[in-house]
Design a protein around this motif. Structure first.
Motif, PDB file in Angstrom:
ATOM      1  N   VAL A 103      68.642 106.210   4.307  1.00  0.00           N
ATOM      2  CA  VAL A 103      67.394 106.484   3.596  1.00  0.00           C
ATOM      3  C   VAL A 103      67.534 105.926   2.180  1.00  0.00           C
ATOM      4  N   PRO A 104      66.778 104.875   1.829  1.00  0.00           N
ATOM      5  CA  PRO A 104      66.980 104.241   0.523  1.00  0.00           C
ATOM      6  C   PRO A 104      66.479 105.121  -0.610  1.00  0.00           C
ATOM      7  N   GLU A 105      67.072 104.928  -1.785  1.00  0.00           N
ATOM      8  CA  GLU A 105      66.636 105.635  -2.987  1.00  0.00           C
ATOM      9  C   GLU A 105      65.571 104.784  -3.675  1.00  0.00           C
ATOM     10  N   GLY A 106      64.333 104.970  -3.286  1.00  0.00           N
ATOM     11  CA  GLY A 106      63.268 104.135  -3.809  1.00  0.00           C
ATOM     12  C   GLY A 106      63.248 102.800  -3.099  1.00  0.00           C
ATOM     13  N   PRO A 107      62.430 101.875  -3.595  1.00  0.00           N
ATOM     14  CA  PRO A 107      62.347 100.550  -2.963  1.00  0.00           C
ATOM     15  C   PRO A 107      63.693  99.827  -3.051  1.00  0.00           C
ATOM     16  N   PRO A 108      64.072  99.082  -2.024  1.00  0.00           N
ATOM     17  CA  PRO A 108      65.336  98.347  -2.078  1.00  0.00           C
ATOM     18  C   PRO A 108      65.257  97.222  -3.100  1.00  0.00           C
ATOM     19  N   PRO A 109      66.387  96.821  -3.675  1.00  0.00           N
ATOM     20  CA  PRO A 109      66.372  95.700  -4.626  1.00  0.00           C
ATOM     21  C   PRO A 109      65.853  94.438  -3.946  1.00  0.00           C
ATOM     22  N   PRO A 110      64.990  93.695  -4.610  1.00  0.00           N
ATOM     23  CA  PRO A 110      64.426  92.498  -3.975  1.00  0.00           C
ATOM     24  C   PRO A 110      65.461  91.387  -3.890  1.00  0.00           C
ATOM     25  N   ASP A 111      65.374  90.586  -2.838  1.00  0.00           N
ATOM     26  CA  ASP A 111      66.259  89.436  -2.724  1.00  0.00           C
ATOM     27  C   ASP A 111      65.680  88.266  -3.518  1.00  0.00           C
ATOM     28  N   ASP A 112      66.420  87.171  -3.580  1.00  0.00           N
ATOM     29  CA  ASP A 112      66.001  86.026  -4.391  1.00  0.00           C
ATOM     30  C   ASP A 112      64.681  85.438  -3.908  1.00  0.00           C
ATOM     31  N   THR A 113      64.489  85.405  -2.586  1.00  0.00           N
ATOM     32  CA  THR A 113      63.247  84.839  -2.052  1.00  0.00           C
ATOM     33  C   THR A 113      62.038  85.651  -2.493  1.00  0.00           C
ATOM     34  N   LEU A 114      62.135  86.987  -2.366  1.00  0.00           N
ATOM     35  CA  LEU A 114      61.026  87.843  -2.777  1.00  0.00           C
ATOM     36  C   LEU A 114      60.792  87.749  -4.276  1.00  0.00           C
ATOM     37  N   LEU A 115      61.877  87.706  -5.060  1.00  0.00           N
ATOM     38  CA  LEU A 115      61.726  87.607  -6.510  1.00  0.00           C
ATOM     39  C   LEU A 115      60.996  86.329  -6.904  1.00  0.00           C
ATOM     40  N   THR A 116      61.395  85.230  -6.289  1.00  0.00           N
ATOM     41  CA  THR A 116      60.760  83.946  -6.611  1.00  0.00           C
ATOM     42  C   THR A 116      59.282  83.974  -6.277  1.00  0.00           C
ATOM     43  N   ALA A 117      58.947  84.499  -5.104  1.00  0.00           N
ATOM     44  CA  ALA A 117      57.544  84.557  -4.699  1.00  0.00           C
ATOM     45  C   ALA A 117      56.752  85.510  -5.591  1.00  0.00           C
ATOM     46  N   ALA A 118      57.365  86.658  -5.932  1.00  0.00           N
ATOM     47  CA  ALA A 118      56.660  87.620  -6.777  1.00  0.00           C
ATOM     48  C   ALA A 118      56.405  87.053  -8.169  1.00  0.00           C
ATOM     49  N   LEU A 119      57.408  86.413  -8.753  1.00  0.00           N
ATOM     50  CA  LEU A 119      57.225  85.815 -10.080  1.00  0.00           C
ATOM     51  C   LEU A 119      56.139  84.742 -10.064  1.00  0.00           C
ATOM     52  N   ARG A 120      56.156  83.971  -9.013  1.00  0.00           N
ATOM     53  CA  ARG A 120      55.161  82.903  -8.893  1.00  0.00           C
ATOM     54  C   ARG A 120      53.751  83.484  -8.831  1.00  0.00           C
ATOM     55  N   ALA A 121      53.593  84.558  -8.051  1.00  0.00           N
ATOM     56  CA  ALA A 121      52.277  85.174  -7.923  1.00  0.00           C
ATOM     57  C   ALA A 121      51.853  85.847  -9.225  1.00  0.00           C
ATOM     58  N   ILE A 122      52.805  86.527  -9.896  1.00  0.00           N
ATOM     59  CA  ILE A 122      52.460  87.209 -11.144  1.00  0.00           C
ATOM     60  C   ILE A 122      52.084  86.203 -12.227  1.00  0.00           C
ATOM     61  N   ARG A 123      52.867  85.141 -12.348  1.00  0.00           N
ATOM     62  CA  ARG A 123      52.567  84.123 -13.354  1.00  0.00           C
ATOM     63  C   ARG A 123      51.205  83.474 -13.076  1.00  0.00           C
ATOM     64  N   ALA A 124      50.949  83.151 -11.807  1.00  0.00           N
ATOM     65  CA  ALA A 124      49.684  82.510 -11.472  1.00  0.00           C
ATOM     66  C   ALA A 124      48.517  83.454 -11.731  1.00  0.00           C
ATOM     67  N   GLY A 125      48.662  84.703 -11.336  1.00  0.00           N
ATOM     68  CA  GLY A 125      47.604  85.663 -11.599  1.00  0.00           C
ATOM     69  C   GLY A 125      47.380  85.879 -13.075  1.00  0.00           C
ATOM     70  N   ASP A 126      48.459  85.845 -13.864  1.00  0.00           N
ATOM     71  CA  ASP A 126      48.313  86.014 -15.306  1.00  0.00           C
ATOM     72  C   ASP A 126      47.601  84.817 -15.932  1.00  0.00           C
ATOM     73  N   ARG A 127      47.921  83.627 -15.422  1.00  0.00           N
ATOM     74  CA  ARG A 127      47.210  82.447 -15.936  1.00  0.00           C
ATOM     75  C   ARG A 127      45.720  82.541 -15.629  1.00  0.00           C
TER      76      ARG A 127
END
Length: 873
Positions: free
Chosen positions: A755-779
Motif C-alpha cells: 500500500v503506497p504512502e501517497g502517489p508513487p514517485p513519477p518515473d522519468d517518462t512521466l516527468l518529461t510528459a508532465a513538464l511538457r504539458a505544464i509548460r505548454a499549458g502555461d504558455r
C-alpha cells in the motif's frame, strides 16, 4: 490573484506569487519539485498557476512538511514567526541568535534550499516568503502552540485591547503617547526589539517579575493570573511585558521572548544530524558468515512452516487472519515466540507462498508458487524472501496490538499495512551501510537519527499533537513509541533474523540487495558507504555524494540486477546440501548439515526430528517406520535407502526394528462395514477382544477371522495402533491402501500489493510528459493577446460562432497562431494555442502548441478565439 501575491509591496522584477517564482525555474528544478512532491502531478496540472495552487493546499503542504529533516523544519518554523516577507539576515538571526554560530550559518543555505526546492518558500533572499498554508500550520496559536515556544506578536496580542489601555501601557513603559493605537503598538514593538532600551527596562524590574519571564520565555508562553494580580505581575502587565489574551490568561509577547532569548527562535538548534554510534566491530567475513547462517535458517523455517500446513493450514477467521490459538500452535511447531511466528507467517504471505484457499471452509495453505520456489537454488529462494520483506507494507510487529476501533490485530488479517514501512527499512539499512563494513550501530543512535530526519513523524514535534498525549521518552527527549521508531526497531531485528545483517552489521549480500557497491564491485572493502545526511563521515571517494541524497527503492530492472549480484555473493557462503547421514546404534541418524531435498523428504517420513541446530538428529521409532510403510515403502526399500545414504553401516537394532514392524504391518486389515478388522490368525483377534483397552471401539466377532466395530475406519486404525498393533487399511477390493500425505494447494494467487504512502514517485517518462504539458499549458494561459482580444484577464475567450469560423479561416490563409478556449466532452475547460491547418465539416484541424501535436477539434466546443500579440511564437 494567487493567495501568495503581494503586488503592493513587491519590488520591480521580483516574483509576486509562487506561480511566478515557479516560472523562473528550469526543467531540472521543476522535475526535482515534482519528484519530491508527486502529489502535485496527480493529475497533471494544466499550467504553473494550477501547480502553485495545488502546492499550497493543506494536504500537500502537510505531506511536504512531514518529509523535512529537523533543521529544515526548524528553519520553516523560524520563518513562520518572522516578519512576512523576511530578509535572509533576519532568518539567520532567528536561527543563530545574537551570537554568531558558524555551524548554523554554514547549514542554513542548505535548509533554505530544501524549502525552496519543495516550493515551501519562495522569493529572493531579501524577501523570503513561507507558503501561506505552511505559515498557518506552523505559526503560534492558542489551539496549536508553536514548537518554538513563542507566542503572538504585540500587534496580535493587542488586537482587541481598548485604545485607552494601550496608551496607559505606553505611559507606564516611559514612552510618549500617540494619537492612534496603530502607532502606539508600533512604538511598543520598537521598544521591545531595541536591545539598549529593553535592557534598561528590565534592569528596573523586580526579581519576582524576572522569574516569571524566565519561566515563560521558552514556552509555553501563556500563564494564568487572578482578578487581582500580585504586584510583580502587575508590574509586567502595566508595561506590556505580559499582555492579556482572555479573562485570567496572559501571554508573553513574541518580541519580548526573542529579546530574552538573545534573538533565537529555538532553545536548541540542530543543524547536523546526530552521528551513528558504533556498537561493535567485527571482521566482514564473520558478519557475512553469520548472516548466511541466518539466511539458511530463515529458509528452513519458512519450509517447515509451509510443510506443517501442507495438508491445509489453520482456518481463516470470519474477519480475516489467524486466530490467537492457531498462532500459538504455529509458534510451538516452529519452536519460536508468537511475535516471531507472526513475522515468518507474514513473510511467507508477502512472498506469495501462502494464501487462503477460498473454499467454503476457508483455510490457509501453500500456493502453487511455493512448489516453484522449492525448486529454485538456495540463494535465489532467499532473494525472493528478502525482496518481499523490503517492499512489503504489511507489518508483523503490529500483530497482537489494537486498531482504531480497539479490535485485536491478527496475523494475516486486515489492518497491518503501514505505508511508511518500506521507506523506514531502506533508510535503516542505508544508515548501517554508512558505517565501515563489519560495524554495527546502537539502536538508540539509529532511532535518534531517524527522528532528526523526519521529526514530524514523531508525536512530540507534531504541531497538531495534543500536549497531553502521553509518550515514552527516548534519546534526546523524543518519544520511543512513535510508529517510525517502532518500525526501525522491528527492521533491526527482522533484518538479523532474515540474514540481511549479521551480528548487527550489514552483510555483503545485504549491500548488494540494496544496490550498493560492495568490495567485489568497487575494488575495496569500504566502498559500500552511503551516508545520506550531514554529519556522516565520508571516505574520500564518496565526498561528492550530495549530503541529502536518500537511498531510494530500486526500479524493476535495477532490482533484478541487484538480486543477481546478491545471490552470487551469498551462494558460496551457504552450506552445500549433503547426500548422506550418520546412523547410530541408539536408533538415531545425525545429519551433519543440510540435506539434499529427496533425502530430507524421505527421512521426514521415516524418522522424527529430535533436535535441530548445526546438525539435525532424527530418531527412528516403530510409529515412524510404520509411517514409511503406510506411504508404500517396503522393508527392502527402507534397507536399501539407509545403506545408500549412510556413511556408517546400518546398525543391527535399526535393521531389526524395520523388519519387526514390517513383519506385523498389514497383518490386521481394517475396512468399512461401519468398520471391520480381519486377520488370518484368530488368536490375535481374541487378544484384542480380551484387552479392556479395546472397549471404546465396541468390537464384536462376526467370524473367527473378522471383528466388526461401531466406529469409522480411521478411528479404528488409531485405536488399534494405540494398543500396540500395526494394522493396515484396505480398500473395498481388499487391497492395502497406501496413505501418502496429500499436499493441499490454493488456486494460483499473487503476492499482496504494498500500500503506497501517497502517489508513487513519477518515473522519468512521466516527468518529461508532465513538464511538457505544464509548460505548454502555461504558455497558452500566459501568451500575450492583442488589445482587441475579447477575453478579460485569464478567462476563456468568448466569440460568436460566425466570428470563430471567420477567424479560423483567416488564420488558415495567413498561417498565424490563435488562442482558443475549448471545452471537452467531459465538460473540462482549457486554453490552447493552435495554428489552424484546415477548417471543414464543422471541425478545425490544427497544430496544437499546447499538446505539441496535430489535433482536430469540433468547432461547437470552441468557446471563442483571439489573435496573439505580434511577435508571439
Amino acid at each position: 490573484m494567487s493567495t501568495e501575491e503581494q503586488p503592493d509591496r513587491t519590488p520591480e522584477g521580483a516574483p509576486r506569487s509562487l506561480a511566478e517564482a515557479l516560472r523562473t525555474r528550469d526543467d531540472r528544478s521543476l522535475s526535482a519539485l515534482l519528484r519530491t512532491r508527486p502529489d502535485l502531478i496527480t493529475p497533471v496540472p494544466t499550467d504553473l498557476t494550477q501547480l502553485a495552487t495545488r502546492a499550497g493546499t493543506r494536504a500537500s503542504v502537510v505531506r511536504a512538511l512531514e518529509r523535512l529533516d529537523h533543521f529544515a523544519l526548524q528553519t520553516a518554523q523560524a520563518l513562520a514567526v518572522a516578519p512576512d516577507p523576511a530578509p535572509y539576515d533576519a532568518l539567520l538571526g532567528l536561527m543563530a541568535g545574537d551570537t554568531p554560530d558558524e555551524t548554523v550559518t554554514a547549514a542554513l543555505p542548505r535548509a533554505l534550499g530544501t524549502l525552496r526546492e519543495q516550493a515551501l518558500v519562495w522569493g529572493p533572499d531579501d524577501r523570503l516568503r513561507l507558503v501561506r498554508t505552511a505559515r498557518e500550520l506552523l505559526a503560534p496559536s492558542p489551539q496549536h502552540p508553536s514548537p518554538t515556544g513563542l507566542g503572538p506578536t504585540v500587534a496580535e496580542a493587542t488586537a482587541g485591547m481598548s485604545p485607552g489601555r494601550v496608551q496607559e501601557i505606553l505611559t507606564t513603559a516611559g514612552l510618549p503617547s500617540t494619537h492612534d493605537s496603530v502607532s502606539a503598538v508600533a512604538s511598543l514593538t520598537a521598544l521591545f526589539t531595541d536591545r539598549t532600551r529593553m535592557a534598561a527596562l528590565l534592569s528596573a524590574a523586580p526579581a519576582e517579575s524576572l522569574d516569571v519571564l524566565t519561566r515563560l520565555v521558552w514556552g509555553p508562553p501563556y500563564g494564568q493570573v487572578t482578578a487581582h494580580p500580585a504586584p510583580h505581575l502587575r508590574w509586567l502587565l502595566d508595561r506590556g511585558l505580559l499582555l492579556p489574551t482572555a479573562p485570567g490568561t496572559v501571554v508573553l509577547p513574541r518580541e519580548v521572548a526573542l529579546r530574552l532569548r538573545e534573538g533565537r527562535a529555538h532553545r536548541e538548534t540542530e543543524p547536523l544530524a546526530p552521528p551513528l554510534e558504533a556498537a561493535a566491530t567485527h571482521r566482514p567475513q564473520a558478519v557475512d558468515a553469520a548472516a548466511a547462517g541466518q539466511a539458511y535458517t530463515a529458509l528452513t523455517t519458512v519450509e517447515e512452516l509451509l510443510k506443517d500446513w501442507d495438508e491445509g493450514g489453520p482456518a481463516v477467521l470470519r474477519a480475516g487472519g489467524l486466530s490467537v490459538r492457531d498462532l500459538k500452535r504455529t509458534a510451538t511447531a516452529l519452536d519460536v515466540s508468537e511475535p516471531i511466528a507472526a513475522f515468518w507467517v507474514e513473510l511467507a504471505y508477502a512472498a506469495g507462498l501462502l494464501a487462503s484457499d477460498g473454499e467454503a471452509d476457508e483455510r490457509y495453505a501453500a500456493t502453487p508458487a511455493y512448489d516453484e520456489w522449492l525448486e529454485l537454488p538456495t540463494a535465489e529462494r532467499w532473494i525472493r524472501l528478502a525482496t518481499a520483506w523490503l517492499t512489503a507494507t504489511r507489518t508483523a510487529g503490529l500483530v497482537g496490538g489494537r486498531d482504531a476501533k480497539d479490535r485485536t490485530l491478527s496475523a494475516l488479517g486486515p489492518g497491518l499495512d503501514r505505508s511508511a514501512a518500506p521507506e523506514v527499512r531502506y533508510r535503516v539499512l542505508a544508515l548501517l551501510a554508512g558505517l565501515p563494513e563489519g560495524t554495527s550501530a546502537t539502536a538508540d543512535s539509529v532511532l535518534a537519527r531517524l527522528r532528526w530526519e523526519r521529526p514530524l513523524r514523531s508525536p512530540q514535534t507534531d504541531p497538531h499533537r495534543t500536549p497531553s498525549t502521553p509518550s515514552t521518552p527516548g534519546p534526546g527527549g523524543t518519544p520511543r513509541d512513535d510508529l517510525r521508531s517502532r518500525l526501525a526497531q522491528w527492521t533491526l531485528s527482522e533484518a538479523e533474523m532474515l540474514g540481511v545483517t549479521g551480528r548487527g552489521a550489514l552483510s555483503s549480500h545485504g549491500r548488494a540487495l540494496l544496490g550498493l557497491p560492495t568490495a567485489t564491485t568497487a575494488g575495496t572493502a569500504d566502498t559500500a558507504v552511503l551516508p545520506a545526511e550531514p554529519g556522516d563521515k565520508l571516505p574520500a571517494h564518496h565526498q561528492h555524494t550530495p549530503p541529502t541524497a536518500p537511498l531510494e527503492p530500486l526500479g524493476p530492472a535495477e532490482q533484478a540486477a541487484a538480486a543477481v549480484h546478491a545471490a552470487r555473493l551469498l551462494t558460496p557462503l551457504l552450506p552445500e546440501p549433503l547426500d548422506h547421514v550418520l546412523l547410530q546404534a541408539d536408533l538415531t541418524a545425525v545429519a551433519p548439515g543440510p540435506l539434499q531435498r529427496p533425502l530430507a523428504d524421505t527421512l521426514d517420513v521415516l524418522a522424527d526430528v529430535e533436535s535441530k541446530g548445526g546438525a539435525t538428529v532424527y530418531r527412528f521409532t516403530p510409529a515412524s517406520v510404520r509411517r514409511a510403510l503406510d506411504a508404500g515403502r517396503s522393508a527392502s526399500d527402507l534397507h536399501a535407502f539407509l545403506t545408500a545414504h549412510s556413511r556408517t553401516p546400518v546398525p543391527q537394532p535399526l535393521a531389526y526394528l524395520i523388519d519387526d514392524v514390517a513383519r506385523r504391518h498389514g497383518h490386521l486389515r481394517v475396512g468399512a462395514a461401519s468398520a471391520y478388522v480381519r486377520c488370518d490368525d484368530d488368536t490375535i483377534l481374541g487378544e484384542i477382544l480380551a484387552d479392556k483397552r479395546s472397549a471404546p471401539l465396541r468390537l464384536r466377532r462376526l467370524a473367527p477371522t473378522v471383528l466388526a466395530a461401531q466406529t469409522d475406519p480411521a478411528t479404528l486404525l488409531d485405536g488399534l495402533r494405540s494398543l500396540g498393533y500395526a494394522p493396515a487399511a484396505e480398500s473395498a477390493e481388499g487391497d492395502v491402501l497406501i496413505t501418502r500425505a496429500h499436499a493441499h494447494r490454493t488456486p494460483p494467487r499473487t503476492a499482496p500489493e504494498p500500500v503506497p504512502e501517497g502517489p508513487p514517485p513519477p518515473d522519468d517518462t512521466l516527468l518529461t510528459a508532465a513538464l511538457r504539458a505544464i509548460r505548454a499549458g502555461d504558455r497558452a494561459s500566459t501568451a500575450p493577446r492583442k488589445a482587441t482580444a475579447p477575453a478579460p484577464g485569464g478567462s476563456l475567450p468568448r466569440t460568436s460562432s460566425a466570428e470563430t469560423l471567420a477567424t479560423m479561416q483567416a488564420a488558415v490563409l495567413t498561417g498565424e497562431a490563435l488562442w482558443i478556449g475549448y471545452v471537452n466532452a467531459e465538460g473540462s475547460a482549457s486554453q490552447r494555442v493552435i495554428a489552424p491547418v484546415r477548417v471543414e465539416g464543422g471541425f478545425v484541424t490544427a497544430y496544437d502548441h499546447t499538446a505539441d501535436e496535430v489535433r482536430t477539434y469540433p468547432l461547437h466546443r470552441v468557446t471563442g478565439v483571439a489573435e496573439l500579440a505580434d511577435g508571439t511564437p
